[in-house]
Design a protein around this motif. Structure first.
Motif, mmCIF file in Angstrom:
data_model
loop_
_atom_site.group_PDB
_atom_site.id
_atom_site.type_symbol
_atom_site.label_atom_id
_atom_site.label_comp_id
_atom_site.label_asym_id
_atom_site.label_seq_id
_atom_site.Cartn_x
_atom_site.Cartn_y
_atom_site.Cartn_z
ATOM 1 N N GLN A 85 -2.406 1.268 -4.302
ATOM 2 C CA GLN A 85 -1.565 0.090 -4.136
ATOM 3 C C GLN A 85 -0.533 0.053 -5.258
ATOM 4 O OE1 GLN A 85 -2.068 -2.261 -1.604
ATOM 5 N NE2 GLN A 85 -3.769 -1.063 -0.766
ATOM 6 N N ARG B 299 0.847 -1.188 0.000
ATOM 7 C CA ARG B 299 0.000 0.000 0.000
ATOM 8 C C ARG B 299 0.879 1.232 0.000
ATOM 9 N NH1 ARG B 299 -3.620 2.405 4.901
ATOM 10 N NH2 ARG B 299 -4.768 3.960 3.711
ATOM 11 N N GLU C 232 -3.869 4.951 11.135
ATOM 12 C CA GLU C 232 -4.024 6.278 10.545
ATOM 13 C C GLU C 232 -3.571 7.382 11.502
ATOM 14 O OE1 GLU C 232 -7.785 7.077 8.832
ATOM 15 O OE2 GLU C 232 -7.755 5.323 7.522
ATOM 16 N N SER D 61 -6.009 1.483 -7.652
ATOM 17 C CA SER D 61 -6.750 1.968 -6.490
ATOM 18 C C SER D 61 -7.517 0.845 -5.813
ATOM 19 C CB SER D 61 -7.746 3.065 -6.900
ATOM 20 O OG SER D 61 -7.068 4.202 -7.358
ATOM 21 N N GLU D 62 -7.518 0.874 -4.495
ATOM 22 C CA GLU D 62 -8.356 0.003 -3.669
ATOM 23 C C GLU D 62 -9.112 0.888 -2.691
ATOM 24 O OE1 GLU D 62 -9.079 -3.026 -3.729
ATOM 25 O OE2 GLU D 62 -7.500 -4.193 -4.699
ATOM 26 N N VAL D 63 -10.071 0.285 -1.992
ATOM 27 C CA VAL D 63 -10.823 1.036 -0.994
ATOM 28 C C VAL D 63 -9.883 1.606 0.062
ATOM 29 C CG1 VAL D 63 -12.591 0.855 0.796
ATOM 30 C CG2 VAL D 63 -12.907 -0.325 -1.382
ATOM 31 N N THR D 64 -8.815 0.863 0.361
ATOM 32 C CA THR D 64 -7.873 1.280 1.398
ATOM 33 C C THR D 64 -6.851 2.297 0.901
ATOM 34 O OG1 THR D 64 -6.498 -0.637 0.844
ATOM 35 C CG2 THR D 64 -8.083 -0.889 2.653
ATOM 36 N N GLY D 65 -6.878 2.628 -0.392
ATOM 37 C CA GLY D 65 -5.923 3.603 -0.933
ATOM 38 C C GLY D 65 -5.198 3.058 -2.146
ATOM 39 N N VAL E 181 1.310 5.142 0.678
ATOM 40 C CA VAL E 181 0.750 6.289 1.389
ATOM 41 C C VAL E 181 1.742 7.436 1.270
ATOM 42 C CG1 VAL E 181 -0.112 7.183 3.579
ATOM 43 C CG2 VAL E 181 -0.452 4.761 3.001
ATOM 44 N N SER F 4 0.848 0.365 6.280
ATOM 45 C CA SER F 4 -0.158 -0.362 7.047
ATOM 46 C C SER F 4 -0.283 0.117 8.493
ATOM 47 C CB SER F 4 0.180 -1.861 7.055
ATOM 48 O OG SER F 4 1.401 -2.102 7.740
#
Length: 581
Positions: free
Chosen positions: A83, A7, A171, A77-81, A9, A168
């Motif tokens: 990738q 992921r 937040e 893109s994924e729901v979590t951001g 960020v 991971s």
């Protein structure tokens, strides 16, 4: 060749020219920044098809050389951001690895990938460490020179990035790191960047050129059912959609007009149309083109997620294939020729191939609860062995699906579904329908199927055909018909079309019984797996006691479910008869 996924960020910043040297990193609360920057000179070549198939779907492909992560990178893109999926460069660096081509084959439809932009970046990297000395982020000051390979246009700019080394972490911890670094950046006049990604700038998407942003962040799809760059129907705010294929206008203002009439399907329409931003005007062909186009795109996107081995991807691809079949069947009278039937058969084969993997997933998900229900009679060691066996079977089944989607037959199916959705062979009868009448017809046909199947089961019960196997087969057929109603209702709703109020109520009534029937079918899956497991242990010398306990409990659960399921179907049949009267 091993692929690595993680992921991503990060945040981007614009810093005034000359301000870089004035940043004071010494006062970061709880963090330190390395004194010396490490310089990297990187070249990234981005690839896409001629019609930007990847960029339209929020996916970017690049080959990077230089820096700490040489290789081929796929961003999505994924729901979590965001990738990133990476594979190393081959001995011939310009050669694209087969793993990359296979991953993207469904998205590209087999079309060749060609360079669309080349970015050369001089990067100054400093590391951010926490109070314990652990590195938590990288701070990169970039000077970029880019060429749009499609037009030859050159662009250059500078920007800063802060990327977390572990995407991971919670937040709250992420925000703490960004707050610390930003306190120094903002002190010299820096600000968050409006730029979505380097590739967006390189292609002119941020200077008025209007090119699709191949990084995907420009056109985020909130779900696989929404088609980036080709919006159809109304969006979540009820606004007009964009132009669809061949210039067909798919977004229509919702009408608040009150009407009472009988439509061409012979059913009364609801009193009001266009509630809550839904469409009231439009044509029958518009409904089918919009729904089919969305499902065809959803199938392609879930194909991509299956290749990535993303969680729940096999199940969602199966749901999408069944949704397509449900629409093809419900709209059967509106299709000319036999192409729709032929596609239905091929989609049934796909759903069947996915069923084994889904059943294995269900078993692995439910097994722990079955063990817990026996209140300790199955020991932890035996439970662990069974759980591991179920999960290994699930992994093998998922791997078999991933092999299947690489076949020529599967890729041809994706292409044929897309071609059919782009220009469905519609009848004159369909052309005469309004959007409301078409939506009514689809839901009504799906509901009538539930009634017919339920009536067959009721007749069998009256005739004394009450063997458990017969009852389970009947319940399975009813559940499939009910799910068809749910799929048709859901895709219409997602596309912005609503049937009349009475049909919406009937569809909701049918869906209310799905969970109860689903629990019975899940029990058949678990019972079958336990029975097979018991047979596999025969003669092995291993303890079969735990399997026997679980299987006996599942047989009892299944028997009770079959008895109760027949009653559920009876109530459902009475409800639908009243709704459709």
């Amino acid at each position: 060749m091993t692929a690595v996924a993680h992921r991503e960020v990060e945040r981007k910043y614009e810093v005034p020219e000359g301000a870089e040297s004035g940043v004071d990193w010494s006062g970061l609360p709880g963090y330190t920044v390395s004194a010396e920057a490490v310089e990297h000179r990187m070249e990234a070549v981005y690839y896409d098809t001629e019609d930007m198939a990847l960029g339209r779907r929020s996916v970017a492909l690049r080959r990077r050389r230089g820096g700490a992560d040489d290789g081929w990178h796929v961003k999505f893109s994924e729901v979590t951001g965001r990738q990133e999926w990476q594979v190393p460069l081959l001995r011939t660096p310009d050669r694209m690895p087969a793993a990359v081509r296979h991953l993207l084959a469904g998205l590209t439809g087999g079309e060749p990938l060609r360079p669309i932009a080349t970015l050369r970046t001089v990067r100054q990297v400093q590391t951010v460490s926490d109070a314990g000395g652990d590195e938590v982020a990288e701070l990169a000051a970039d000077v970029v020179e880019a060429v749009d390979e499609r037009t030859g246009t050159a662009r250059s700019w500078s920007e800063w990035e802060v990327e977390l080394l572990d995407g991971s972490i919670p937040e709250e911890r992420q925000q703490e790191i960004f707050d610390a670094v930003e306190s120094a950046i903002f002190a010299v006049g820096g600000r968050p960047s409006n730029s979505r990604a380097k590739i967006a700038r390189a292609l002119g998407a941020e200077d008025g050129a209007g090119a699709p942003a191949a990084d995907g962040s420009a056109q985020e799809a909130s779900s696989p059912g929404e088609r980036p760059g080709r919006t159809t129907g109304t969006d979540a705010t009820g606004q007009k959609g964009k132009q669809g294929k061949k210039g067909q206008k798919t977004g229509q203002k919702a009408s608040q007009k009150t009407e009472k009439k009988t439509d061409k399907t012979g059913k009364k329409t609801g009193k009001k149309t266009g509630k809550k931003g839904r469409k009231a005007k439009g044509t029958g062909p518009e409904v089918l083109r919009t729904v089919l186009d969305g499902l065809a795109e959803q199938l392609v996107l879930w194909d991509f997620k299956v290749r990535l081995d993303a969680p729940d991807a096999v199940h969602q691809m199966r749901v999408t294939s069944r949704s397509l079949r449900s629409v093809l069947r419900a709209a059967g009278p509106f299709f000319a020729g036999d192409t729709a039937q032929e596609l239905d058969g091929r989609l049934r084969e796909l759903a069947g191939a996915l069923s084994g993997a889904r059943d294995a997933e269900v078993t692995a998900e439910l097994l722990a609860g079955r063990v817990a229900a026996l209140d300790g009679r199955v020991g932890p060691a035996a439970a662990e062995v069974l759980q591991r066996a179920a999960e290994e079977q699930s992994q093998r089944a998922a791997a078999a699906v991933r092999r299947r989607v690489t076949s020529r037959e599967h890729l041809q199916l994706l292409a044929d579904v897309g071609e059919f959705a782009a220009a469905p062979p519609l009848t004159e009868e369909c052309a005469e329908l309004s959007a409301r009448e078409a939506a009514d017809a689809l839901v009504h046909r799906a509901l009538r199927k539930v009634v017919r199947v339920a009536e067959r089961g009721a007749a069998a019960e009256e005739a004394g055909e009450t063997a458990q196997e017969q009852r389970l087969e009947h319940l399975h057929d009813v559940r499939k018909a009910v799910k068809r109603v749910r799929y048709v209702d859901a895709v219409l709703d997602r596309a912005g079309f609503r049937p009349g109020k009475s049909l919406r109520r009937a569809a909701r009534d049918a869906e209310d019984y799905q969970d109860a029937l689903g629990r019975v079918m899940d029990s058949t899956v678990v019972e079958r797996w336990l029975a097979d497991r018991a047979k596999a242990l025969q003669g092995s010398g291993e303890d079969r006691y735990a399997v026997g306990l679980l299987h006996g409990a599942e047989v009892s659960r299944l028997h009770a479910g079959a008895e109760g399921g027949s009653e559920v179907v009876g109530v459902l049949l009475s409800q639908l008869r009243a709704d459709l009267a």
